[in-house]
Design an enzyme around this catalytic site. Sequence first.
Site, PDB file in Angstrom:
ATOM      1  N   THR A  17       0.564  -1.246  -0.038  1.00  0.00           N
ATOM      2  CA  THR A  17       0.159  -0.013   0.136  1.00  0.00           C
ATOM      3  C   THR A  17       0.819   1.191   0.070  1.00  0.00           C
ATOM      4  OG1 THR A  17      -0.217  -0.193   2.340  1.00  0.00           O
ATOM      5  CG2 THR A  17      -2.079  -1.166   1.325  1.00  0.00           C
ATOM      6  N   GLY A  18       2.198   1.060   0.049  1.00  0.00           N
ATOM      7  CA  GLY A  18       3.058   2.304   0.083  1.00  0.00           C
ATOM      8  C   GLY A  18       3.179   2.771  -1.467  1.00  0.00           C
ATOM      9  N   VAL A  20       6.185   2.928  -3.138  1.00  0.00           N
ATOM     10  CA  VAL A  20       6.879   2.153  -3.946  1.00  0.00           C
ATOM     11  C   VAL A  20       6.318   0.663  -4.182  1.00  0.00           C
ATOM     12  CG1 VAL A  20       9.015   0.870  -4.007  1.00  0.00           C
ATOM     13  CG2 VAL A  20       9.140   3.219  -3.096  1.00  0.00           C
ATOM     14  N   SER A  46      -2.918  -2.006   7.502  1.00  0.00           N
ATOM     15  CA  SER A  46      -3.528  -2.172   5.996  1.00  0.00           C
ATOM     16  C   SER A  46      -4.124  -3.295   5.699  1.00  0.00           C
ATOM     17  CB  SER A  46      -2.188  -1.655   5.020  1.00  0.00           C
ATOM     18  OG  SER A  46      -1.801  -0.314   5.359  1.00  0.00           O
ATOM     19  N   ARG A 105      21.536  -3.990   2.315  1.00  0.00           N
ATOM     20  CA  ARG A 105      22.333  -3.477   1.061  1.00  0.00           C
ATOM     21  C   ARG A 105      23.810  -3.560   1.178  1.00  0.00           C
ATOM     22  NH1 ARG A 105      19.282   2.035   0.340  1.00  0.00           N
ATOM     23  NH2 ARG A 105      17.282   1.279  -0.456  1.00  0.00           N
ATOM     24  N   CYS A 134      17.453   5.045  -4.197  1.00  0.00           N
ATOM     25  CA  CYS A 134      17.029   5.792  -5.438  1.00  0.00           C
ATOM     26  C   CYS A 134      18.048   6.900  -6.047  1.00  0.00           C
ATOM     27  CB  CYS A 134      15.621   6.217  -5.300  1.00  0.00           C
ATOM     28  SG  CYS A 134      15.522   7.399  -3.781  1.00  0.00           S
ATOM     29  N   GLN A 161      15.804  15.947  -4.635  1.00  0.00           N
ATOM     30  CA  GLN A 161      15.277  14.869  -4.490  1.00  0.00           C
ATOM     31  C   GLN A 161      13.521  15.254  -4.301  1.00  0.00           C
ATOM     32  OE1 GLN A 161      18.568  12.948  -2.259  1.00  0.00           O
ATOM     33  NE2 GLN A 161      17.010  11.584  -2.402  1.00  0.00           N
ATOM     34  N   ARG A 240      16.373  17.786  -0.411  1.00  0.00           N
ATOM     35  CA  ARG A 240      15.100  17.487  -0.875  1.00  0.00           C
ATOM     36  C   ARG A 240      14.534  18.709  -1.423  1.00  0.00           C
ATOM     37  NH1 ARG A 240      12.940  12.678  -0.802  1.00  0.00           N
ATOM     38  NH2 ARG A 240      13.577  12.242   1.339  1.00  0.00           N
ATOM     39  N   HIS A 247      13.823  12.416  -9.233  1.00  0.00           N
ATOM     40  CA  HIS A 247      15.153  13.108  -8.461  1.00  0.00           C
ATOM     41  C   HIS A 247      15.759  13.450  -9.661  1.00  0.00           C
ATOM     42  CE1 HIS A 247      13.689  11.353  -4.855  1.00  0.00           C
ATOM     43  NE2 HIS A 247      14.735  10.383  -4.498  1.00  0.00           N
ATOM     44  N   ASN A 322      11.801   8.431  -9.275  1.00  0.00           N
ATOM     45  CA  ASN A 322      12.380   7.805  -8.086  1.00  0.00           C
ATOM     46  C   ASN A 322      11.679   6.638  -7.439  1.00  0.00           C
ATOM     47  OD1 ASN A 322      10.753  10.132  -7.364  1.00  0.00           O
ATOM     48  ND2 ASN A 322      10.544   9.177  -5.470  1.00  0.00           N
TER      49      ASN A 322
END
Lengths: 355, 355
Positions: A17-18, A20, A46, A105, A134, A161, A240, A247, A322
């Site tokens: 639901t986000g 991304v 959610s 990562r 991103c 961004q 930002r 971006h 992004n």
Amino acid sequence: MPERRSRPLTVAVVGATGAVGRTMLQVLIEREFPFAELRALASPRSAGSTLELDGQRLAVAEARPAAFEGVDVALFSAGGAVSGELAPRAVERGAVVIDNSSRWRMEPGVPLVVPEVNADDAADHEGLIANPNCSTMQLVPLLAALRDAVGLERVIVDTYQAVSGTGHKAVAELQAQVEAHVAGRPAEASVYPHPIAFNALPQVDVFLDDGYSREERKVIDESRKILHLPALRLSCTAVRVPVFTAHSEAVHVETREPIDPDRARELFTAVPGVLVVDEPAAARYPLARDAAGRDEIFVGRVRQDASLPDGRGLAFWVVSDNLRKGAATNAVQIAELLLARDWLPPAWRRAGRPA
Amino acid sequence: MPERRSRPLTVAVVGATGAVGRTMLQVLIEREFPFAELRALASPRSAGSTLELDGQRLAVAEARPAAFEGVDVALFSAGGAVSGELAPRAVERGAVVIDNSSRWRMEPGVPLVVPEVNADDAADHEGLIANPNCSTMQLVPLLAALRDAVGLERVIVDTYQAVSGTGHKAVAELQAQVEAHVAGRPAEASVYPHPIAFNALPQVDVFLDDGYSREERKVIDESRKILHLPALRLSCTAVRVPVFTAHSEAVHVETREPIDPDRARELFTAVPGVLVVDEPAAARYPLARDAAGRDEIFVGRVRQDASLPDGRGLAFWVVSDNLRKGAATNAVQIAELLLARDWLPPAWRRAGRPA
């Protein structure tokens, strides 16, 4: 052909639901990823809701360990804490996890992959593959092209961004601040520490002891890992700006050998997924508004860097959506890569599998 | 004391109805510049109108050669063409011109002055002194401090520039685009080649043959002239962002000698007109919204540049009101400097004047 390829796939998206997560579902459908079942998973809050997707309704279930039974590929974009907890549970159940959070990562043994740059790193995965940040994503395919042709000495990147990188709430906050401005009311900020409308915030994520923000540190560390250049000299200021999606980045690269802008444009044009848009005299250059909703990385304003008069440097401007190439599209591309090269089960399972 | 100092001054502002011109009038009053008469001059189109200023009404007259009779100091901000034509006419009539356009900045014999950096350059003026470009202005006092302490090797600056630098029409265009967005209408662009709302335009001014924009070239050339470093290695990407007032800059400086952030903050604190705002963990750093309406240059996010691991470099973030210190305030400061040092008449007149 191994049996796995012919079996219809079950794909899960965690954080569905986000901002991304929704884009991941959309990109899976757009790119016709060969799934037989698509599971939308999210937090208990959610779960139970329904997503409209491509004219179809998709029920959202709770992201918990049992939800990964029978899942072949799980795309995660639900934050580092959820990935830390649930990704290993999914892997135990035989899923390959492609994780968009920063949790795994930099973990040794976890490949951090941009298919155009280091596809082969994915071969040795043990069930978990990380999707880069991103800001890093849109930068590394261009840096890789320069690395291979003329070598990299030093890179400076300053970012512009979009708020959608922070999520739905930040998009709503910019919208609310802009509406307040038009109505003559003061801006209220809660997602960011200051108003983002009509402002430029030199803060993306939290700050580390050395004065760099975590976002800046991610660009540095992740670029080094993806490019296989652990000592690459790279600096970044992450900012930002009041842009909804895509971006932009101002990049200054010092190269080992001289390179001229024409050669650089040729190199960039040859990178899959990169579009060169570079006719400044006609006001044609990459723009956030044009890149939004697109899968490509757009590069322009390519010129000899004026601070390196011997021709060993370039300046350029890179823009990408992004949510798409910067997140969802790259994650789906990794899944496509695993499928195409028959790397979907982890390496240790493939090794033990009858030929 | 020379007679000139005791005589009440007549001050003219050319381009008085523009964004910078109005700010010049305001700053002259705020800083109590000792004028006896203030003349607001503008194009024939604006002549005959009236400006509200500090509760007083000021009639706008046409900027033509005869309007400079009896003028001691003329502050110009009406574009390069007007400055090219009228500034020499004003100087012939005995005025000292402080010009905010780019017309005379790089002209040999014309001092280009930021009082905190190169006040002495103003001594030898021949009636004409140039005010630097806004993006250059907020950068050079910090670079000068580093130049003096540790030497400059190379500078990268990427800008986040406000629309008021383009003038009233650009401010109105951003406002109109934001109103259109709230109303659900598409953005219309005419001042800029693309919508500026929710976008980042990598174009400020026109483009030169080498791919740099004129704005970027100004930052490079003007910084070199003001800093007396004609070969300084400097590169810039100039970007317009949807901010009404105050330019922000991400700066990366390679220095000759090592310097740590604490020492840099000390050096910056000692520069008149500079305020260090640097507590990132408390979300305190320079912001366009906070700098708007202020005369200071704000600097923060000071850190060791990560791409120069031997300590010979810094990264930082600089913000200043482009209409004030970036234009009007600096011009008025130059006038104050001339008055304080008795440099108001051109050098050749002073030389020929009885002691």
